[in-house]
Design an enzyme around this catalytic site. Structure first.
Site, mmCIF file in Angstrom:
data_model
loop_
_atom_site.group_PDB
_atom_site.id
_atom_site.type_symbol
_atom_site.label_atom_id
_atom_site.label_comp_id
_atom_site.label_asym_id
_atom_site.label_seq_id
_atom_site.Cartn_x
_atom_site.Cartn_y
_atom_site.Cartn_z
ATOM 1 N N ASN A 17 -4.688 29.984 -20.403
ATOM 2 C CA ASN A 17 -5.801 30.575 -21.142
ATOM 3 C C ASN A 17 -7.085 30.174 -20.418
ATOM 4 O O ASN A 17 -7.505 29.028 -20.500
ATOM 5 C CB ASN A 17 -5.775 30.049 -22.586
ATOM 6 C CG ASN A 17 -6.982 30.490 -23.393
ATOM 7 O OD1 ASN A 17 -7.765 31.325 -22.944
ATOM 8 N ND2 ASN A 17 -7.134 29.918 -24.582
ATOM 9 N N TRP A 18 -7.664 31.118 -19.725
ATOM 10 C CA TRP A 18 -8.870 30.809 -18.944
ATOM 11 C C TRP A 18 -10.109 30.666 -19.813
ATOM 12 O O TRP A 18 -11.171 30.264 -19.329
ATOM 13 C CB TRP A 18 -9.093 31.887 -17.867
ATOM 14 C CG TRP A 18 -8.277 31.691 -16.626
ATOM 15 C CD1 TRP A 18 -7.123 30.959 -16.528
ATOM 16 C CD2 TRP A 18 -8.543 32.211 -15.321
ATOM 17 N NE1 TRP A 18 -6.653 30.996 -15.237
ATOM 18 C CE2 TRP A 18 -7.507 31.755 -14.474
ATOM 19 C CE3 TRP A 18 -9.542 33.019 -14.786
ATOM 20 C CZ2 TRP A 18 -7.452 32.076 -13.116
ATOM 21 C CZ3 TRP A 18 -9.493 33.349 -13.431
ATOM 22 C CH2 TRP A 18 -8.459 32.877 -12.615
ATOM 23 N N LYS A 19 -10.000 31.048 -21.084
ATOM 24 C CA LYS A 19 -11.153 30.989 -22.000
ATOM 25 C C LYS A 19 -12.358 31.704 -21.369
ATOM 26 O O LYS A 19 -12.154 32.682 -20.645
ATOM 27 C CB LYS A 19 -11.458 29.528 -22.375
ATOM 28 C CG LYS A 19 -10.206 28.819 -22.901
ATOM 29 C CD LYS A 19 -10.466 27.479 -23.523
ATOM 30 C CE LYS A 19 -9.153 26.886 -24.013
ATOM 31 N NZ LYS A 19 -9.326 25.614 -24.742
ATOM 32 N N HIS A 102 -6.622 31.619 -31.905
ATOM 33 C CA HIS A 102 -6.903 30.350 -31.223
ATOM 34 C C HIS A 102 -7.893 29.561 -32.078
ATOM 35 O O HIS A 102 -8.781 30.143 -32.707
ATOM 36 C CB HIS A 102 -7.490 30.628 -29.836
ATOM 37 C CG HIS A 102 -7.547 29.402 -28.980
ATOM 38 N ND1 HIS A 102 -8.516 28.443 -29.154
ATOM 39 C CD2 HIS A 102 -6.743 28.957 -27.988
ATOM 40 C CE1 HIS A 102 -8.305 27.461 -28.287
ATOM 41 N NE2 HIS A 102 -7.237 27.753 -27.569
ATOM 42 N N GLU A 104 -10.415 27.962 -31.342
ATOM 43 C CA GLU A 104 -11.815 28.204 -30.990
ATOM 44 C C GLU A 104 -12.328 29.484 -31.659
ATOM 45 O O GLU A 104 -13.490 29.577 -32.033
ATOM 46 C CB GLU A 104 -11.969 28.249 -29.460
ATOM 47 C CG GLU A 104 -11.820 26.845 -28.868
ATOM 48 C CD GLU A 104 -11.305 26.799 -27.444
ATOM 49 O OE1 GLU A 104 -11.274 27.829 -26.763
ATOM 50 O OE2 GLU A 104 -10.913 25.691 -27.018
ATOM 51 N N GLU A 172 -1.246 24.070 -31.122
ATOM 52 C CA GLU A 172 -2.322 23.416 -30.390
ATOM 53 C C GLU A 172 -3.115 22.523 -31.344
ATOM 54 O O GLU A 172 -3.982 23.027 -32.087
ATOM 55 C CB GLU A 172 -3.270 24.460 -29.788
ATOM 56 C CG GLU A 172 -2.600 25.405 -28.809
ATOM 57 C CD GLU A 172 -3.589 26.005 -27.816
ATOM 58 O OE1 GLU A 172 -3.325 25.916 -26.621
ATOM 59 O OE2 GLU A 172 -4.641 26.534 -28.245
ATOM 60 N N GLY A 178 -8.787 20.148 -24.650
ATOM 61 C CA GLY A 178 -9.890 19.779 -23.766
ATOM 62 C C GLY A 178 -10.315 18.324 -23.849
ATOM 63 O O GLY A 178 -11.340 17.942 -23.299
ATOM 64 N N SER A 217 -4.419 19.796 -23.622
ATOM 65 C CA SER A 217 -4.425 18.813 -22.531
ATOM 66 C C SER A 217 -3.108 18.718 -21.771
ATOM 67 O O SER A 217 -2.708 17.625 -21.357
ATOM 68 C CB SER A 217 -4.860 17.435 -23.055
ATOM 69 O OG SER A 217 -6.198 17.491 -23.512
ATOM 70 N N GLY A 238 -5.096 25.350 -20.993
ATOM 71 C CA GLY A 238 -6.500 25.719 -20.814
ATOM 72 C C GLY A 238 -6.999 25.298 -19.445
ATOM 73 O O GLY A 238 -6.681 25.911 -18.424
ATOM 74 N N GLY A 239 -7.766 24.210 -19.410
ATOM 75 C CA GLY A 239 -8.433 23.756 -18.191
ATOM 76 C C GLY A 239 -7.558 23.723 -16.941
ATOM 77 O O GLY A 239 -7.996 24.162 -15.868
HETATM 78 P P1 13P Z 1 -6.759 22.495 -22.602
HETATM 79 O O1 13P Z 1 -5.457 22.640 -21.833
HETATM 80 O O2 13P Z 1 -7.959 22.623 -21.755
HETATM 81 O O3 13P Z 1 -6.731 21.280 -23.465
HETATM 82 O O4 13P Z 1 -6.829 23.769 -23.615
HETATM 83 C C1 13P Z 1 -5.747 24.081 -24.397
HETATM 84 C C2 13P Z 1 -5.964 25.396 -25.028
HETATM 85 O O5 13P Z 1 -6.800 25.533 -25.906
HETATM 86 C C3 13P Z 1 -5.192 26.527 -24.543
HETATM 87 O O6 13P Z 1 -5.313 27.635 -25.372
#
Ligand code: 13P
Length: 255
Positions: A17-19, A102, A104, A172, A178, A217, A238-239
């Protein structure tokens, strides 16, 4: 330790997920990932969910072995929703799946379980696989409410008919996203077992086959441990999905 539940062999999915990250300059990372994935094929399905602005450009690269997904969709097919994108539009741009609910989006846009359910239905209507996210906050975990929270999200955010093909669940924990923090193996196992049980109760055999991803993470250094927890059928990253090297490092858990 939660009781282990035996389920049929499930092909894992590792989705990035590149957000809100990435412009045309990052397209090279996808090409690098494609090269790595085709040099040594992981046993998991691989997906990148870029921002919508990059979707059709990534699709134009015809990334062999890497499926594409969106990060959110409006529940409607089309209409007066400035700035929104429908599931049909994502499909048209080359997506095979879409992340919905998600944390977020639930936090930043006040999305309720009901709103998320409508998005899952929209994804199915468009022929996309919905990757539906659930997860507790740190406050909720500390209050011992984790299972209650994720079960309620699961119940409220999925429509009556879901199959293992058109629906993926992502657990999640909000506090793990993050932050560099991850739940213990026992904590992950407990939540995934509870989700599996709830899915089987509701969807029978399809619930037994549905993928339940862990997200929060996930890094190359912890992927093997997290991915070997029972009922963890892949990761939502994510990251660490932004750089091909890191993402492929996570895929090593399936090589
Ligand atoms: P991180 O891997 O950056 O913690 O993010 C997880 C995430 O929200 C994937 O959707």
């Amino acid at each position: 330790m939660a009781k282990r539940i035996s389920t049929p062999k499930i092909k894992a999915l590792v989705a990035g997920n590149w957000k809100m990250n990435g412009t045309g300059r990052q397209l090279g990372e996808v090409s690098k990932l494609v090269t790595a994935v085709n040099r040594k094929k992981p046993s998991a399905d691989v997906m990148i969910c870029p921002p919508a602005t990059l979707l059709s450009r990534m699709a134009a690269l015809k990334p062999k072995g890497v499926a594409l997904g969106g990060q959110d969709c409006n529940a409607d097919i089309e209409g007066a929703h400035t700035g929104d994108i429908s599931a049909e539009m994502l499909k048209d741009a080359g997506a095979r799946a879409v992340i919905v609910g998600h944390s977020e989006r639930r936090a930043d846009h006040g999305e309720s379980d009901k709103a998320v359910r409508a998005k899952v239905e929209a994804a199915h209507r468009a022929g996309l696989m919905a990757i539906m996210c659930v997860g507790e906050s740190l406050k909720q975990r500390k209050a011992g409410e984790t299972l209650k929270i994720v079960q309620a999200q699961l119940r409220g955010s999925l429509p009556a008919v879901c199959t293992a093909k058109n629906t993926v669940i992502a657990y999640e924990p909000v506090w793990a996203i993050g932050s560099g923090l991850t739940p213990t193996v026992a904590q992950v196992e407990e939540v995934h077992a509870a989700l599996r049980k709830a899915l089987m109760r509701r969807f029978g055999d399809e619930g037994a086959k549905m993928r339940i991803l862990y997200g929060g993470s996930v890094k190359p250094a912890n992927a093997t441990e997290l991915m070997s927890v029972p009922n963890v059928n892949g990761a939502l990253v994510g990251g660490a999905s932004l750089k091909a090297k890191d993402f492929y490092g996570i895929l090593q858990a399936y090589c």
